[in-house]
Motif scaffolding. Structure first.
Motif, PDB file in Angstrom:
ATOM      1  N   GLN A   1     -64.660  12.442  17.052  1.00  0.00           N
ATOM      2  CA  GLN A   1     -63.664  13.080  16.339  1.00  0.00           C
ATOM      3  C   GLN A   1     -62.974  11.931  16.052  1.00  0.00           C
ATOM      4  O   GLN A   1     -62.278  11.346  15.368  1.00  0.00           O
ATOM      5  N   PHE A   2     -62.762  10.861  17.636  1.00  0.00           N
ATOM      6  CA  PHE A   2     -61.540   9.804  17.633  1.00  0.00           C
ATOM      7  C   PHE A   2     -61.960   8.866  16.776  1.00  0.00           C
ATOM      8  O   PHE A   2     -61.016   7.919  16.533  1.00  0.00           O
ATOM      9  N   ALA A   3     -63.083   8.757  17.023  1.00  0.00           N
ATOM     10  CA  ALA A   3     -63.756   6.806  16.679  1.00  0.00           C
ATOM     11  C   ALA A   3     -63.465   7.412  14.665  1.00  0.00           C
ATOM     12  O   ALA A   3     -63.439   6.214  14.182  1.00  0.00           O
ATOM     13  N   GLU A   4     -63.461   8.685  14.474  1.00  0.00           N
ATOM     14  CA  GLU A   4     -63.708   8.008  12.264  1.00  0.00           C
ATOM     15  C   GLU A   4     -62.281   7.869  12.548  1.00  0.00           C
ATOM     16  O   GLU A   4     -62.070   7.148  11.189  1.00  0.00           O
ATOM     17  N   VAL A   5     -60.867   8.708  13.048  1.00  0.00           N
ATOM     18  CA  VAL A   5     -60.342   8.476  12.795  1.00  0.00           C
ATOM     19  C   VAL A   5     -59.427   6.918  13.178  1.00  0.00           C
ATOM     20  O   VAL A   5     -59.159   5.651  12.489  1.00  0.00           O
TER      21      VAL A   5
ATOM     22  N   VAL B   1     -61.901   2.640  24.183  1.00  0.00           N
ATOM     23  CA  VAL B   1     -62.619   3.586  25.308  1.00  0.00           C
ATOM     24  C   VAL B   1     -62.970   4.424  25.083  1.00  0.00           C
ATOM     25  O   VAL B   1     -63.874   5.526  24.543  1.00  0.00           O
ATOM     26  N   LEU B   2     -61.619   4.849  24.536  1.00  0.00           N
ATOM     27  CA  LEU B   2     -61.508   6.519  23.896  1.00  0.00           C
ATOM     28  C   LEU B   2     -62.737   7.038  22.707  1.00  0.00           C
ATOM     29  O   LEU B   2     -63.303   7.793  22.409  1.00  0.00           O
ATOM     30  N   ALA B   3     -62.278   5.432  21.361  1.00  0.00           N
ATOM     31  CA  ALA B   3     -63.749   5.550  20.295  1.00  0.00           C
ATOM     32  C   ALA B   3     -65.304   5.915  20.770  1.00  0.00           C
ATOM     33  O   ALA B   3     -65.715   6.349  19.712  1.00  0.00           O
TER      34      ALA B   3
ATOM     35  N   HIS C   1     -53.490  11.624  21.408  1.00  0.00           N
ATOM     36  CA  HIS C   1     -52.939  12.710  22.649  1.00  0.00           C
ATOM     37  C   HIS C   1     -54.176  13.514  22.830  1.00  0.00           C
ATOM     38  O   HIS C   1     -55.073  13.595  23.500  1.00  0.00           O
ATOM     39  N   ASP C   2     -54.614  13.564  21.449  1.00  0.00           N
ATOM     40  CA  ASP C   2     -55.733  15.085  21.360  1.00  0.00           C
ATOM     41  C   ASP C   2     -56.913  14.237  21.829  1.00  0.00           C
ATOM     42  O   ASP C   2     -57.699  15.226  22.758  1.00  0.00           O
ATOM     43  N   ALA C   3     -57.530  13.371  21.751  1.00  0.00           N
ATOM     44  CA  ALA C   3     -58.517  12.701  22.101  1.00  0.00           C
ATOM     45  C   ALA C   3     -58.520  12.324  24.061  1.00  0.00           C
ATOM     46  O   ALA C   3     -59.906  12.560  24.503  1.00  0.00           O
ATOM     47  N   VAL C   4     -57.650  12.316  24.475  1.00  0.00           N
ATOM     48  CA  VAL C   4     -57.080  12.295  25.547  1.00  0.00           C
ATOM     49  C   VAL C   4     -58.086  13.573  26.167  1.00  0.00           C
ATOM     50  O   VAL C   4     -58.497  13.902  26.903  1.00  0.00           O
TER      51      VAL C   4
END
Length: 704
Positions: free
Chosen positions: A220-224, A213-215, A237-240
């Motif tokens: 930005q989180f999707a890349e990680v 869901v976060l991706a 945590h940063d993505a949330v």
């Protein structure tokens, strides 16, 4: 950073008490109803402790350490009952983030939907906390489903409960893959352990869903996420945090405040995910050009701007004005300007509120919620240091739906009038009107409980022992159902000659209902000028509009305000000598009275969304109570093995005395809540009786 909590009996004040205890603001935990003679800190009124409900919002402050950093929190505990919804409105107007609490058994209730709407109105990021997981029938994953369906929010749990109901022992943290248990006195000790083997599969399943869901929500989180086999905890945590601030995602946490489990982890989440003052974009309006928006700077060295969101009389400090500082700083002794009236005043006393306790401070800066003591002003005023002329946008104030006549004996008149003035100043939803024809004092508010509380406060706080109340009255409305076609009836001439200068004004136009899709609000009243020539000088148009709007304040069927109506001015005529603003205002009034009865006028009554919670064994009796009150049953559902909820729409005029009837048929175990839903046309027979009673009253008044 700031948090607020809102909804019915879901444990807001109980949770607040634990927050204050764990952050060191209070030394011992006390319960809401005050059985130990003390009561919860934030419920400082005697009435609140007696009834076990929050009546007025209470502000406090505390600090919580996370990863070696102290986070300062301004906290406002708000009422859950819909009658006191203005307290939630003004809290959400000034707060940066919110904790929305849902009962683990009751789930999404009617108040939840109301508060969700308020949070969206003020664009407030939120964390969801599912409370009362120690109760029989608690099911946090069912509540998760309800939040998604009823509120349309993208919600994912960050925790799973360890144990159910009486066996609830702690939570599994999905992000860190840790089990957290709350032990020792009052759950002060957090013990970190491995995830129970029986839960490891569920933890991995829900963790994978959270990351997906976060991706989807955060590039930005999707890349990680796509590049890493094991996503770093800090990246999650940063993505949330980013998605929470963007209001595209709501993290969900769990616990039981009463049993002291889960509160410390909630405080961690508040500090991690909710915004600080520098994270929110705050706008004001240019005082000289209200169409121009000004971005306020969340820095202490910028010109001072503060917003007064609540007024309260304090026994030690006099009138205290709660203020959120949006820009700059203010110190004791500073001169500030009230932008509402342009008056300059000196800050003689600055205080921080801790419920009903006051602590003097020398200064406060951006992000703080403080109070000015001894300052006379109205709620909603913007204060500046005079260097920047801006005003903050006002809060939404709902219309009153119920009225009550009140009176007091001659000896109590001074205290009675003082109480009415104070309550009006403190609560924008509390209205006072003195009817000129009967000299009757009418108070209006959001419901039966709202008005009952104020009457009881008059007796207790102001010693108005002779207070008498009449029967509660519903605030009805009128409207029209058809457009008056263009014919001689749509033209009206006001002509009067009595020696000297006369009065002359002719207007041509029509009235029509405002289509539902074009209504700006519930009480939509519109005036349109479609004049094409100069037969009516432009300077007379405002007078015509004023005459029309004055008439809509008192409809001709029942004397109630007219809503959802449009008046269109198309043509007319003026006289060189005899025309005036007063003449055209009178012409508008005459035209209104001439066409109103031909436009199909009807009486509208407020319908209430009613939610009744009761033991399942009394279901048939509860449904019968609603059917007998002209209720339309919407849904009936079981919230646990022994408890059911029914949602219905019921005319407000039929809800008086319902609390006593419900307690009677459920052996004192049933409870209900209601809120205004919409205005709807009154049934024909009921309207006929209502109109006849009004005409009889008018006749009797004329005879007297």
């Amino acid at each position: 950073m700031s948090i607020t909590k809102s909804l019915g009996r879901c444990g807001k004040t109980t949770l607040t008490e634990r927050v204050l205890f764990y952050t060191g603001r209070i030394k011992a935990i006390h319960e809401v109803r005050g059985k130990d003679g003390v009561g919860a800190k934030m419920d400082h009124m005697e009435l609140e402790r007696e009834k076990g409900i929050t009546i007025t919002s209470a502000a406090t402050y505390c600090s919580w350490g996370l990863n070696g950093t102290d986070h300062h929190l301004n906290l406002i505990d708000t009422p859950g009952h819909v009658d006191f919804t203005i307290e939630v409105e003004r809290a959400l107007r000034v707060l940066d983030g919110a904790v929305m609490i849902c009962c683990g058994v009751g789930g999404v209730q009617s108040q939840t939907i109301t508060v969700d709407r308020q949070m969206k109105r003020y664009e407030v990021p939120r964390i969801v906390f599912i409370n009362k997981l120690d109760r029989y029938g608690a099911d946090p994953l069912l509540i998760l489903k309800q939040i998604r369906q009823k509120l349309g929010l993208t919600v994912q749990p960050l925790q799973l409960p360890i144990g159910e109901e009486d066996n609830f022992a702690g939570v599994c943290e999905l992000i860190t893959r840790e089990a957290v248990y709350f032990e020792g006195d009052n759950g002060l000790t957090r013990r970190i352990a491995e995830i129970p083997a029986a839960m490891s599969e569920d933890v991995e399943k829900w963790r994978a869903e959270l990351l997906e869901v976060l991706a989807d929500l955060d590039d930005q989180f999707a890349e990680v996420y796509l590049e890493s086999d094991d996503v770093p905890v800090q990246a999650i945590h940063d993505a949330v945090r980013r998605t929470t601030l963007a209001r595209t995602f709501c993290p969900m946490l769990m616990g039981t405040a009463y049993k002291n489990k889960g509160v410390q982890n909630l405080l961690d989440a508040v500090c991690r995910y909710l915004p600080s003052p520098v994270d929110k974009k705050n706008l004001a309006l240019n005082a000289d050009d209200e169409d121009e928006e000004v971005v306020l700077k969340s820095t202490s060295n910028a010109p001072f701007v503060g917003y007064a969101f609540k007024i309260q009389d304090h026994p030690q400090a006099g009138q205290v004005t709660y203020m959120r500082i949006y820009q700059g700083k203010v110190s004791k002794g500073d001169n500030i300007v009230n932008m509402m009236n342009g008056r300059r005043l000196s800050v003689k006393r600055l205080v921080r509120m801790h419920s009903n306790d006051v602590k003097d401070v020398s200064s406060a800066e951006v992000g703080d919620i403080i109070a000015l003591a001894g300052v006379e002003c109205e709620s909603g005023a913007t204060f500046t240091d005079g260097k920047q002329r801006v005003t903050c946008s006002s809060m939404f104030v709902p219309d009153a739906v119920m009225s009550l006549s009140v009176s007091a004996g001659r000896d109590d008149q001074t205290r009675f009038q003082k109480a009415l003035k104070r309550f009006q100043r403190e609560d924008p939803t509390f209205r006072v009107e003195v009817k000129q024809d009967t000299n009757e004092t009418i108070i209006s508010g959001m419901g039966e409980l709202h008005l009952d509380i104020y009457c009881e406060r008059m007796r207790r706080e102001f010693k108005v022992e002779s207070l008498q109340t009449g029967e509660p009255k519903v605030n009805y409305r009128e409207t029209i159902t058809s457009r008056i076609p263009y014919d001689p009836r749509a033209a009206y001439t006001h002509k009067r000659q009595s020696g000297g200068r006369g009065q002359y004004g002719k207007i041509i136009g029509y009235v029509e209902p405002v289509p539902e899709e074009e209504r700006k609000d519930t009480d939509s009243i519109e005036f349109l000028s479609r004049l094409s020539g100069d037969d009516i000088p432009p300077n007379y148009v405002p007078a015509i509009e004023k005459g029309f709007r004055m008439c809509t304040q008192k409809g001709l069927l029942t004397g109630n305000p007219v809503i959802q109506m449009r008046c269109v001015l198309e043509d007319g005529a003026a006289h060189e000598v005899d025309s005036s603003a007063e003449a055209f205002q009178a012409a508008a009034a005459g035209a209104f009275q001439q066409v109103y009865k031909d436009a199909g006028p009807v009486v509208l009554e407020p319908l209430m969304a009613v939610e009744v919670t009761f033991p399942t064994e009394f279901q048939s009796q509860c449904l019968q109570t609603l059917n007998s009150r002209e209720g339309s049953i919407q849904t009936t559902r079981a919230v646990s093995q022994d408890t059911s909820v029914v949602e219905a729409v019921v005319p407000l005029r039929r809800m008086f005395g319902y609390s006593s009837e419900l307690r009677s048929v459920t052996q004192g175990q049933g409870e209900f809540s209601m809120e205004f839903k919409e205005y709807e046309k009154m049934p024909s027979k009921t309207q006929e009786d209502f109109v006849a009673a009004y005409r009889k009253t008018l006749y009797e008044q004329r005879q007297a």
